[in-house]
Design a protein around this motif. Structure first.
Motif, PDB file in Angstrom:
ATOM      1  N   ILE A  57       0.834  -1.205   0.000  1.00 12.61           N
ATOM      2  CA  ILE A  57       0.000   0.000   0.000  1.00 12.61           C
ATOM      3  C   ILE A  57       0.870   1.258   0.000  1.00 12.61           C
ATOM      4  O   ILE A  57       0.632   2.206  -0.752  1.00 12.61           O
ATOM      5  N   VAL A  58       1.906   1.243   0.861  1.00 20.42           N
ATOM      6  CA  VAL A  58       2.797   2.405   0.948  1.00 20.42           C
ATOM      7  C   VAL A  58       3.495   2.653  -0.389  1.00 20.42           C
ATOM      8  O   VAL A  58       3.545   3.789  -0.885  1.00 20.42           O
ATOM      9  N   LYS A  59       4.006   1.592  -0.995  1.00 19.28           N
ATOM     10  CA  LYS A  59       4.712   1.749  -2.273  1.00 19.28           C
ATOM     11  C   LYS A  59       3.760   2.195  -3.380  1.00 19.28           C
ATOM     12  O   LYS A  59       4.121   2.992  -4.254  1.00 19.28           O
ATOM     13  N   THR A  60       2.529   1.687  -3.338  1.00 15.32           N
ATOM     14  CA  THR A  60       1.545   2.088  -4.349  1.00 15.32           C
ATOM     15  C   THR A  60       1.205   3.569  -4.218  1.00 15.32           C
ATOM     16  O   THR A  60       1.117   4.302  -5.210  1.00 15.32           O
ATOM     17  N   VAL A  61       1.026   4.015  -2.979  1.00 16.17           N
ATOM     18  CA  VAL A  61       0.710   5.424  -2.748  1.00 16.17           C
ATOM     19  C   VAL A  61       1.858   6.318  -3.207  1.00 16.17           C
ATOM     20  O   VAL A  61       1.647   7.351  -3.852  1.00 16.17           O
ATOM     21  N   LYS A  62       3.072   5.916  -2.887  1.00 22.89           N
ATOM     22  CA  LYS A  62       4.227   6.726  -3.251  1.00 22.89           C
ATOM     23  C   LYS A  62       4.449   6.798  -4.762  1.00 22.89           C
ATOM     24  O   LYS A  62       4.952   7.799  -5.289  1.00 22.89           O
ATOM     25  N   SER A  63       4.083   5.753  -5.472  1.00 22.59           N
ATOM     26  CA  SER A  63       4.316   5.718  -6.922  1.00 22.59           C
ATOM     27  C   SER A  63       3.267   6.484  -7.712  1.00 22.59           C
ATOM     28  O   SER A  63       3.440   6.777  -8.892  1.00 22.59           O
ATOM     29  N   GLY A  64       2.156   6.830  -7.073  1.00 25.03           N
ATOM     30  CA  GLY A  64       1.091   7.532  -7.774  1.00 25.03           C
ATOM     31  C   GLY A  64       1.298   9.035  -7.786  1.00 25.03           C
ATOM     32  O   GLY A  64       2.170   9.574  -7.102  1.00 25.03           O
ATOM     33  N   THR A  65       0.497   9.722  -8.579  1.00 24.86           N
ATOM     34  CA  THR A  65       0.527  11.181  -8.641  1.00 24.86           C
ATOM     35  C   THR A  65      -0.871  11.717  -8.417  1.00 24.86           C
ATOM     36  O   THR A  65      -1.868  11.088  -8.804  1.00 24.86           O
ATOM     37  N   PHE A  66      -0.937  12.894  -7.815  1.00 28.28           N
ATOM     38  CA  PHE A  66      -2.233  13.486  -7.494  1.00 28.28           C
ATOM     39  C   PHE A  66      -2.808  14.202  -8.720  1.00 28.28           C
ATOM     40  O   PHE A  66      -2.121  15.002  -9.363  1.00 28.28           O
ATOM     41  N   ILE A  67      -4.066  13.918  -9.035  1.00 29.21           N
ATOM     42  CA  ILE A  67      -4.764  14.589 -10.133  1.00 29.21           C
ATOM     43  C   ILE A  67      -5.935  15.350  -9.527  1.00 29.21           C
ATOM     44  O   ILE A  67      -6.881  14.742  -9.009  1.00 29.21           O
ATOM     45  N   ALA A  68      -5.842  16.673  -9.597  1.00 26.47           N
ATOM     46  CA  ALA A  68      -6.867  17.508  -8.962  1.00 26.47           C
ATOM     47  C   ALA A  68      -8.225  17.345  -9.629  1.00 26.47           C
ATOM     48  O   ALA A  68      -9.249  17.198  -8.971  1.00 26.47           O
ATOM     49  N   ASN A  69      -8.252  17.394 -10.934  1.00 24.60           N
ATOM     50  CA  ASN A  69      -9.510  17.292 -11.673  1.00 24.60           C
ATOM     51  C   ASN A  69      -9.359  16.241 -12.773  1.00 24.60           C
ATOM     52  O   ASN A  69      -8.665  16.466 -13.758  1.00 24.60           O
ATOM     53  N   GLU A  70      -9.989  15.144 -12.609  1.00 27.36           N
ATOM     54  CA  GLU A  70      -9.881  14.045 -13.566  1.00 27.36           C
ATOM     55  C   GLU A  70     -11.199  13.915 -14.333  1.00 27.36           C
ATOM     56  O   GLU A  70     -12.283  13.850 -13.722  1.00 27.36           O
ATOM     57  N   GLU A  71     -11.113  13.898 -15.627  1.00 26.73           N
ATOM     58  CA  GLU A  71     -12.311  13.753 -16.445  1.00 26.73           C
ATOM     59  C   GLU A  71     -12.895  12.354 -16.267  1.00 26.73           C
ATOM     60  O   GLU A  71     -12.177  11.367 -16.291  1.00 26.73           O
ATOM     61  N   ALA A  72     -14.172  12.335 -16.086  1.00 23.57           N
ATOM     62  CA  ALA A  72     -14.846  11.049 -15.904  1.00 23.57           C
ATOM     63  C   ALA A  72     -16.288  11.175 -16.360  1.00 23.57           C
ATOM     64  O   ALA A  72     -16.851  12.282 -16.409  1.00 23.57           O
ATOM     65  N   GLU A  73     -16.885  10.074 -16.697  1.00 22.84           N
ATOM     66  CA  GLU A  73     -18.291  10.088 -17.100  1.00 22.84           C
ATOM     67  C   GLU A  73     -18.924   8.769 -16.698  1.00 22.84           C
ATOM     68  O   GLU A  73     -18.245   7.755 -16.513  1.00 22.84           O
ATOM     69  N   ALA A  74     -20.210   8.805 -16.522  1.00 23.69           N
ATOM     70  CA  ALA A  74     -20.943   7.607 -16.112  1.00 23.69           C
ATOM     71  C   ALA A  74     -22.280   7.591 -16.825  1.00 23.69           C
ATOM     72  O   ALA A  74     -22.801   8.649 -17.214  1.00 23.69           O
ATOM     73  N   PRO A  75     -22.833   6.428 -17.059  1.00 22.87           N
ATOM     74  CA  PRO A  75     -24.128   6.349 -17.737  1.00 22.87           C
ATOM     75  C   PRO A  75     -25.226   6.976 -16.882  1.00 22.87           C
ATOM     76  O   PRO A  75     -25.141   7.010 -15.658  1.00 22.87           O
ATOM     77  N   ALA A  76     -26.238   7.487 -17.525  1.00 22.84           N
ATOM     78  CA  ALA A  76     -27.362   8.093 -16.804  1.00 22.84           C
ATOM     79  C   ALA A  76     -28.087   7.041 -15.972  1.00 22.84           C
ATOM     80  O   ALA A  76     -28.182   5.870 -16.363  1.00 22.84           O
ATOM     81  N   LEU A  77     -28.585   7.479 -14.813  1.00 23.70           N
ATOM     82  CA  LEU A  77     -29.321   6.570 -13.947  1.00 23.70           C
ATOM     83  C   LEU A  77     -30.668   6.219 -14.563  1.00 23.70           C
ATOM     84  O   LEU A  77     -31.371   7.096 -15.093  1.00 23.70           O
ATOM     85  N   LEU A  78     -31.014   4.978 -14.512  1.00 21.07           N
ATOM     86  CA  LEU A  78     -32.298   4.526 -15.022  1.00 21.07           C
ATOM     87  C   LEU A  78     -33.342   4.597 -13.922  1.00 21.07           C
ATOM     88  O   LEU A  78     -33.038   4.358 -12.754  1.00 21.07           O
ATOM     89  N   LYS A  79     -34.534   4.902 -14.295  1.00 21.69           N
ATOM     90  CA  LYS A  79     -35.609   4.959 -13.324  1.00 21.69           C
ATOM     91  C   LYS A  79     -35.942   3.549 -12.862  1.00 21.69           C
ATOM     92  O   LYS A  79     -36.106   2.636 -13.665  1.00 21.69           O
ATOM     93  N   VAL A  80     -36.032   3.384 -11.548  1.00 22.40           N
ATOM     94  CA  VAL A  80     -36.341   2.074 -10.986  1.00 22.40           C
ATOM     95  C   VAL A  80     -37.849   1.855 -11.045  1.00 22.40           C
ATOM     96  O   VAL A  80     -38.631   2.643 -10.484  1.00 22.40           O
ATOM     97  N   GLU A  81     -38.251   0.842 -11.762  1.00 30.24           N
ATOM     98  CA  GLU A  81     -39.662   0.523 -11.880  1.00 30.24           C
ATOM     99  C   GLU A  81     -40.111  -0.338 -10.707  1.00 30.24           C
ATOM    100  O   GLU A  81     -39.315  -0.985 -10.037  1.00 30.24           O
ATOM    101  N   GLY A  82     -41.387  -0.339 -10.450  1.00 25.50           N
ATOM    102  CA  GLY A  82     -41.924  -1.166  -9.377  1.00 25.50           C
ATOM    103  C   GLY A  82     -41.774  -2.640  -9.689  1.00 25.50           C
ATOM    104  O   GLY A  82     -41.683  -3.060 -10.842  1.00 25.50           O
ATOM    105  N   HIS A  83     -41.770  -3.444  -8.650  1.00 30.55           N
ATOM    106  CA  HIS A  83     -41.615  -4.889  -8.824  1.00 30.55           C
ATOM    107  C   HIS A  83     -42.897  -5.563  -8.347  1.00 30.55           C
ATOM    108  O   HIS A  83     -43.026  -5.957  -7.182  1.00 30.55           O
ATOM    109  N   SER A  84     -43.829  -5.669  -9.233  1.00 29.81           N
ATOM    110  CA  SER A  84     -45.108  -6.270  -8.851  1.00 29.81           C
ATOM    111  C   SER A  84     -44.962  -7.779  -8.664  1.00 29.81           C
ATOM    112  O   SER A  84     -44.226  -8.436  -9.386  1.00 29.81           O
TER     113      SER A  84
END
Length: 323
Positions: A57-84
């Protein structure tokens, strides 16, 4: 661990044709010693894995770099329908708040059903008239017993089984422990059960056993406690200890905390005088540079051990060790 458990159980419950126990407690411990070593190897592997995880964990943290603003996207949330037609319990499972509230209600109902009868019973534990509160010195000894972790290897509860009664003595009664806060029941028996240890051996045996266990019980894996001989109890704590026990319901006389140390000194001097009749004890005292045993932790611990299990029946002092 499985094989150690099977071996231990079979050894404890094996009797000779004459109806005597086949193995002493110490013989069983010696048989389990190789399994204890294998268990320590397994524990070492777990510890090594945990250390490697931290390093990774320590080595992984040390090897990484900080990114203040990272571009990301996710699919739109689907409406949850009732479960009859679904089971009614699904409605609870899908909603964490409802699940939490209803779980608390269910637990509360169960708790109330268990606790109310106990509160309504005036005395929930059978009274045994011979059971008395610990003396001030015994209270100090019990605190030492707990602080040194003796309960992690020794239980104090003889079960009503043939082999247990034969090995340790009369099985334990709940009323014996009304003044134990907390009680020392359990199932951990790296060492023998101590529920009936009081009066089984004399004071000198306990002194030598705590100072050098293997000299009294050859093959014992119990550690030495020589520092109990060179450190004293704090008698300034005695009044507070008595008051604490009174708060928990132990029936010491009102104002007893004012004279508790007088009784403590009297009992401690009696045990110390008995010990100092032994030449071996005198030699040990000289070796450790101890001039007076009265207030030592070892004397307090001996007082406690000599009391344990004696309120119902005490074995004659000086019995030859069997474990």
């Amino acid at each position: 661990m499985y094989w150690a458990g099977f071996t231990q159980s079979l050894n404890w419950k094996t009797f000779t044709d004459e109806g005597q126990l086949q193995y002493t407690f110490l013989q069983t411990v010696n048989m389990l010693a190789p399994m204890y070593k294998l268990r320590s190897v397994g524990g070492l592997l777990y510890l090594t894995g945990a250390i490697l995880m931290v390093v990774n964990i320590v080595k992984t943290v040390k090897s990484g770099t900080f990114i203040a603003n990272e571009e990301a996207e996710a699919p739109a949330l689907l409406k949850v329908e009732g479960h009859s037609g679904e089971h009614w319990h699904r409605w609870i499972e899908r909603r964490p708040i409802q699940m939490l509230v209803l779980s608390l209600v269910a637990v509360a109902i169960g708790g109330v059903i268990e606790m109310i009868p106990t509160f309504l019973v005036k005395e929930n534990i059978p009274t045994i008239s011979s059971v008395k509160p610990y003396t001030p010195l015994e209270l100090h000894g019990r605190d030492i017993y707990l602080s040194e972790g003796c309960y992690t290897c020794h239980s104090q509860m003889v079960r009503p089984f043939r082999d247990e009664v034969k090995r340790y003595g009369e099985y334990s009664k709940s009323g014996e422990f009304v003044y134990d806060h907390p009680f020392q029941w359990g199932s951990k028996r790296t060492g023998p059960d101590l529920a009936r240890i009081g009066g089984k051996y004399n004071n000198e045996w306990h002194f030598n056993h705590m100072y050098e266990p293997s000299a009294i019980s050859p093959g014992s894996i119990m550690p030495r406690y020589p520092f109990l001989l060179t450190t004293n109890i704090d008698i300034m704590r005695t009044p507070k200890m008595i008051k604490a026990m009174q708060t928990l319901g132990v029936p010491y006389e009102k104002g007893y905390h004012n004279q508790a140390n007088v009784d403590l000194e009297k009992q401690a001097k009696a045990i110390a005088a008995d010990l100092q009749q032994s030449d071996l004890v005198k030699q040990t005292m000289e070796l450790e540079g101890v001039k007076d045993l009265t207030y030592t932790k070892l004397v307090a611990l001996i007082a406690y051990l000599q009391r344990v299990g004696t309120d119902i029946k005490a074995a004659p002092a000086g019995t030859v060790p069997t474990h």
